[in-house]
Design an enzyme around this catalytic site. Structure first.
Site, PDB file in Angstrom:
ATOM      1  N   GLU A 111       0.689  -1.180  -0.102  1.00 58.49           N
ATOM      2  CA  GLU A 111      -0.081   0.050   0.032  1.00 58.49           C
ATOM      3  C   GLU A 111       0.862   1.232  -0.003  1.00 58.49           C
ATOM      4  O   GLU A 111       2.131   1.339   0.510  1.00 58.49           O
ATOM      5  CB  GLU A 111      -0.821   0.068   1.243  1.00 58.49           C
ATOM      6  CG  GLU A 111      -1.668  -1.006   1.422  1.00 58.49           C
ATOM      7  CD  GLU A 111      -2.554  -1.349   2.718  1.00 58.49           C
ATOM      8  OE1 GLU A 111      -2.481  -0.310   3.647  1.00 58.49           O
ATOM      9  OE2 GLU A 111      -3.338  -2.299   2.947  1.00 58.49           O
ATOM     10  N   CYS A 124       3.265   8.414   1.779  1.00 57.66           N
ATOM     11  CA  CYS A 124       3.439   7.363   2.564  1.00 57.66           C
ATOM     12  C   CYS A 124       3.714   5.854   1.862  1.00 57.66           C
ATOM     13  O   CYS A 124       2.870   5.384   1.360  1.00 57.66           O
ATOM     14  CB  CYS A 124       2.676   6.985   3.883  1.00 57.66           C
ATOM     15  SG  CYS A 124       2.824   5.855   4.925  1.00 57.66           S
ATOM     16  N   CYS A 131       4.761  -7.582   6.928  1.00 56.35           N
ATOM     17  CA  CYS A 131       6.024  -7.314   7.728  1.00 56.35           C
ATOM     18  C   CYS A 131       6.268  -8.286   8.717  1.00 56.35           C
ATOM     19  O   CYS A 131       5.336  -8.926   9.103  1.00 56.35           O
ATOM     20  CB  CYS A 131       5.590  -5.819   8.350  1.00 56.35           C
ATOM     21  SG  CYS A 131       6.878  -5.445   9.793  1.00 56.35           S
ATOM     22  N   CYS A 135       4.371  -6.733  15.324  1.00 53.08           N
ATOM     23  CA  CYS A 135       3.711  -6.072  16.488  1.00 53.08           C
ATOM     24  C   CYS A 135       2.195  -6.360  16.565  1.00 53.08           C
ATOM     25  O   CYS A 135       1.479  -6.002  15.413  1.00 53.08           O
ATOM     26  CB  CYS A 135       4.008  -4.501  16.165  1.00 53.08           C
ATOM     27  SG  CYS A 135       5.830  -4.176  15.824  1.00 53.08           S
ATOM     28  N   CYS A 138      -0.680  -3.764  15.047  1.00 54.17           N
ATOM     29  CA  CYS A 138      -0.496  -3.238  13.583  1.00 54.17           C
ATOM     30  C   CYS A 138      -1.048  -4.148  12.894  1.00 54.17           C
ATOM     31  O   CYS A 138      -0.753  -5.397  12.762  1.00 54.17           O
ATOM     32  CB  CYS A 138       1.035  -3.123  13.329  1.00 54.17           C
ATOM     33  SG  CYS A 138       1.715  -2.912  11.692  1.00 54.17           S
ATOM     34  N   GLY A 181       5.843  -2.573   6.212  1.00 51.75           N
ATOM     35  CA  GLY A 181       7.177  -3.180   6.306  1.00 51.75           C
ATOM     36  C   GLY A 181       7.879  -2.599   7.314  1.00 51.75           C
ATOM     37  O   GLY A 181       7.764  -1.379   7.716  1.00 51.75           O
ATOM     38  N   GLU A 182       9.157  -3.163   7.564  1.00 54.65           N
ATOM     39  CA  GLU A 182      10.282  -2.614   8.247  1.00 54.65           C
ATOM     40  C   GLU A 182      11.205  -2.091   7.234  1.00 54.65           C
ATOM     41  O   GLU A 182      12.119  -3.169   6.834  1.00 54.65           O
ATOM     42  CB  GLU A 182      10.718  -3.520   9.327  1.00 54.65           C
ATOM     43  CG  GLU A 182      12.142  -3.168   9.986  1.00 54.65           C
ATOM     44  CD  GLU A 182      12.177  -1.901  10.859  1.00 54.65           C
ATOM     45  OE1 GLU A 182      13.424  -1.164  10.437  1.00 54.65           O
ATOM     46  OE2 GLU A 182      11.175  -1.598  11.591  1.00 54.65           O
ATOM     47  N   SER A 215      11.469   5.194   8.949  1.00 57.28           N
ATOM     48  CA  SER A 215      11.022   4.533   9.876  1.00 57.28           C
ATOM     49  C   SER A 215      11.682   3.278  10.438  1.00 57.28           C
ATOM     50  O   SER A 215      11.869   2.599   9.532  1.00 57.28           O
ATOM     51  CB  SER A 215       9.585   4.577  10.199  1.00 57.28           C
ATOM     52  OG  SER A 215       9.134   3.519   9.309  1.00 57.28           O
ATOM     53  N   LEU A 239       8.807   3.780  19.122  1.00 57.08           N
ATOM     54  CA  LEU A 239       9.155   3.228  20.364  1.00 57.08           C
ATOM     55  C   LEU A 239       8.017   2.613  21.060  1.00 57.08           C
ATOM     56  O   LEU A 239       7.904   1.317  21.616  1.00 57.08           O
ATOM     57  CB  LEU A 239       9.931   4.233  21.196  1.00 57.08           C
ATOM     58  CG  LEU A 239      10.505   3.972  22.373  1.00 57.08           C
ATOM     59  CD1 LEU A 239      11.749   3.163  22.037  1.00 57.08           C
ATOM     60  CD2 LEU A 239      10.963   5.208  23.032  1.00 57.08           C
ATOM     61  N   HIS A 240       6.655   3.321  21.140  1.00 60.94           N
ATOM     62  CA  HIS A 240       5.597   3.104  21.517  1.00 60.94           C
ATOM     63  C   HIS A 240       5.340   2.749  23.163  1.00 60.94           C
ATOM     64  O   HIS A 240       4.532   2.700  23.795  1.00 60.94           O
ATOM     65  CB  HIS A 240       5.124   1.800  21.011  1.00 60.94           C
ATOM     66  CG  HIS A 240       5.011   1.634  19.360  1.00 60.94           C
ATOM     67  ND1 HIS A 240       4.382   3.045  18.832  1.00 60.94           N
ATOM     68  CD2 HIS A 240       5.344   1.153  18.402  1.00 60.94           C
ATOM     69  CE1 HIS A 240       4.501   2.900  17.560  1.00 60.94           C
ATOM     70  NE2 HIS A 240       4.991   2.070  17.262  1.00 60.94           N
ATOM     71  N   ASN A 317      -5.037   4.120  15.386  1.00 60.41           N
ATOM     72  CA  ASN A 317      -6.004   3.623  14.347  1.00 60.41           C
ATOM     73  C   ASN A 317      -6.538   2.253  14.435  1.00 60.41           C
ATOM     74  O   ASN A 317      -5.704   1.405  13.990  1.00 60.41           O
ATOM     75  CB  ASN A 317      -5.846   4.285  12.869  1.00 60.41           C
ATOM     76  CG  ASN A 317      -6.884   4.007  11.928  1.00 60.41           C
ATOM     77  OD1 ASN A 317      -7.919   3.724  12.156  1.00 60.41           O
ATOM     78  ND2 ASN A 317      -6.420   4.584  10.771  1.00 60.41           N
ATOM     79  N   CYS A 360      -1.481   1.074   8.390  1.00 68.37           N
ATOM     80  CA  CYS A 360      -0.774   0.352   7.323  1.00 68.37           C
ATOM     81  C   CYS A 360      -1.416  -1.191   7.364  1.00 68.37           C
ATOM     82  O   CYS A 360      -1.413  -1.485   8.391  1.00 68.37           O
ATOM     83  CB  CYS A 360       0.766   0.424   7.640  1.00 68.37           C
ATOM     84  SG  CYS A 360       1.374   1.802   7.867  1.00 68.37           S
TER      85      CYS A 360
END
Length: 367
Positions: A111, A124, A131, A135, A138, A181-182, A215, A239-240, A317, A360
């Site tokens: 996306e 974006c 990914c 997490c 996500c 993705g990372e 990121s 970080l979160h 979200n 995402c």
């Protein structure tokens, strides 16, 4: 609340193939010269093609009028194969936000989101199909990793957005690697893409490195390696939470690189590049939004990074069926206040596209 706008029907169904084909955008200057020579064309054609692709944003050789008509089909087949097409498109914010689900030639999906603001236009983009960071809050992480995107697949997302804006008389100003993705898990291709995004035409799109954000969930060695590339893009660390106990669950890669190690790597990045690091913090109701965590976050960041850090607070979200939800506004405001009280800059991110599943992976999960 009104129902979300309907998504457009599937418009691109590619033939299945094992791997994405080589594309002009996969090639550096030496690779372009070699590819042109392999086609029996003079060396200057490589620069012409680069001017068309990066300068004029054209990826269809039949439209490249400075290329002899007799070789356009040959060049198209060899260097400009179709990589992906729009499977679904959906808009909100009065058309100012548009999300596209791309389907690649091997059937995988990823996306990108184009967001128009009064003072800038941001795309974006994704660096992977899916990914592997897992997490739990996500949508992309829930689906797992399908594969890395190629350099050309990354750059084509940028070119497509740039061309769309150009046709509207506007210009792409910002690029954020915050899609699926990372990015640092696809390190070489992402770095190659960044080099071409920031290089001046005909070698790239000519977008300022300061307008590009990469990121990561905290791959500490790769953060240090990226610093030494001296690309000077903005680094955003997802970080979160400031404590290892919770982060081990929220961001499983924390079991390998703990919070302090990630922040030390971020400090190295800031020291080498002189750029302020962005700390991304998705605020989740009753999970990571407690006042003591705000205090700890501010204390750690002030101690590790001083003025070279900014906290970007993200109202979560939620994904369909998820146990996770966004924190109430009063909790959010108190969190911001406490972080700032520790001497750390903190703002709340604008939440574009909530009604079109702009988090995402949400559109891919639906489709």
């Amino acid at each position: 609340m009104s129902a979300p706008p309907p998504a457009l029907p599937l418009v691109f169904e590619p033939p299945r193939r094992a791997l994405p084909p080589r594309h002009f955008a996969d090639l550096d200057a030496a690779g372009r010269a070699a590819a042109v020579a392999d086609l029996g064309l003079p060396a200057f054609r490589g620069k012409q093609l680069a001017n068309q692709y990066y300068g004029r944003l054209i990826a269809d050789p039949t439209l490249m009028t400075d290329l002899p008509a007799a070789v356009r089909e040959q060049v198209g087949q060899a260097l400009f194969p179709t990589l992906f097409g729009a499977a679904r498109e959906i808009e909100c914010d009065a058309g100012e936000t548009r999300k596209v689900l791309w389907r690649a030639v091997d059937g995988t999906t990823f996306e990108s989101v184009l967001m128009r603001y009064p003072d800038r236009n941001t795309v974006c983009i994704s660096s992977q199909a899916g990914c592997g960071m897992a997490c739990p809050f996500c949508a992309t992480g829930q689906g797992g990793l399908k594969r890395n995107l190629t350099t050309a697949e990354i750059l084509e997302q940028v070119r497509s957005a740039s061309a769309e804006l150009r046709d509207e008389g506007a210009r792409l100003s910002n690029i954020v690697f915050m899609g699926m993705g990372e990015p640092l898990a696809n390190y070489n291709r992402v770095v190659a893409a960044v080099r071409r995004i920031t290089a001046a035409p005909p070698d790239g799109f000519g977008i300022s490195a300061r307008s590009v954000t990469v990121s990561t969930v905290g791959l500490a060695p790769a953060i240090r390696k990226l610093a030494d590339e001296k690309l000077n893009v903005t680094l955003a660390v997802s970080l979160h939470t400031p404590d290892d106990e919770l982060r081990d669950t929220l961001v499983p890669v924390n079991n390998r690189w703990k919070v302090d190690e990630v922040l030390d790597a971020a400090r190295h990045y800031a020291d080498v590049t002189g750029r302020r690091v962005s700390i991304e913090y998705a605020l989740i109701r009753d999970v990571n939004d407690q006042p003591w965590r705000a205090d700890l976050l501010g204390k750690k960041l002030h101690g590790k990074l001083g003025p070279l850090v900014h906290v970007n607070l993200i109202p979560l979200n939620p994904t369909p069926g998820s146990q996770w939800d966004a924190s109430p506004k009063p909790v959010e405001r108190e969190f911001v206040r406490r972080v700032r009280e520790r001497g750390v800059s903190c703002t709340v991110r604008d939440t574009r596209g909530r009604e079109i599943a702009a988090a995402c992976g949400q559109l891919a999960a639906e489709g």
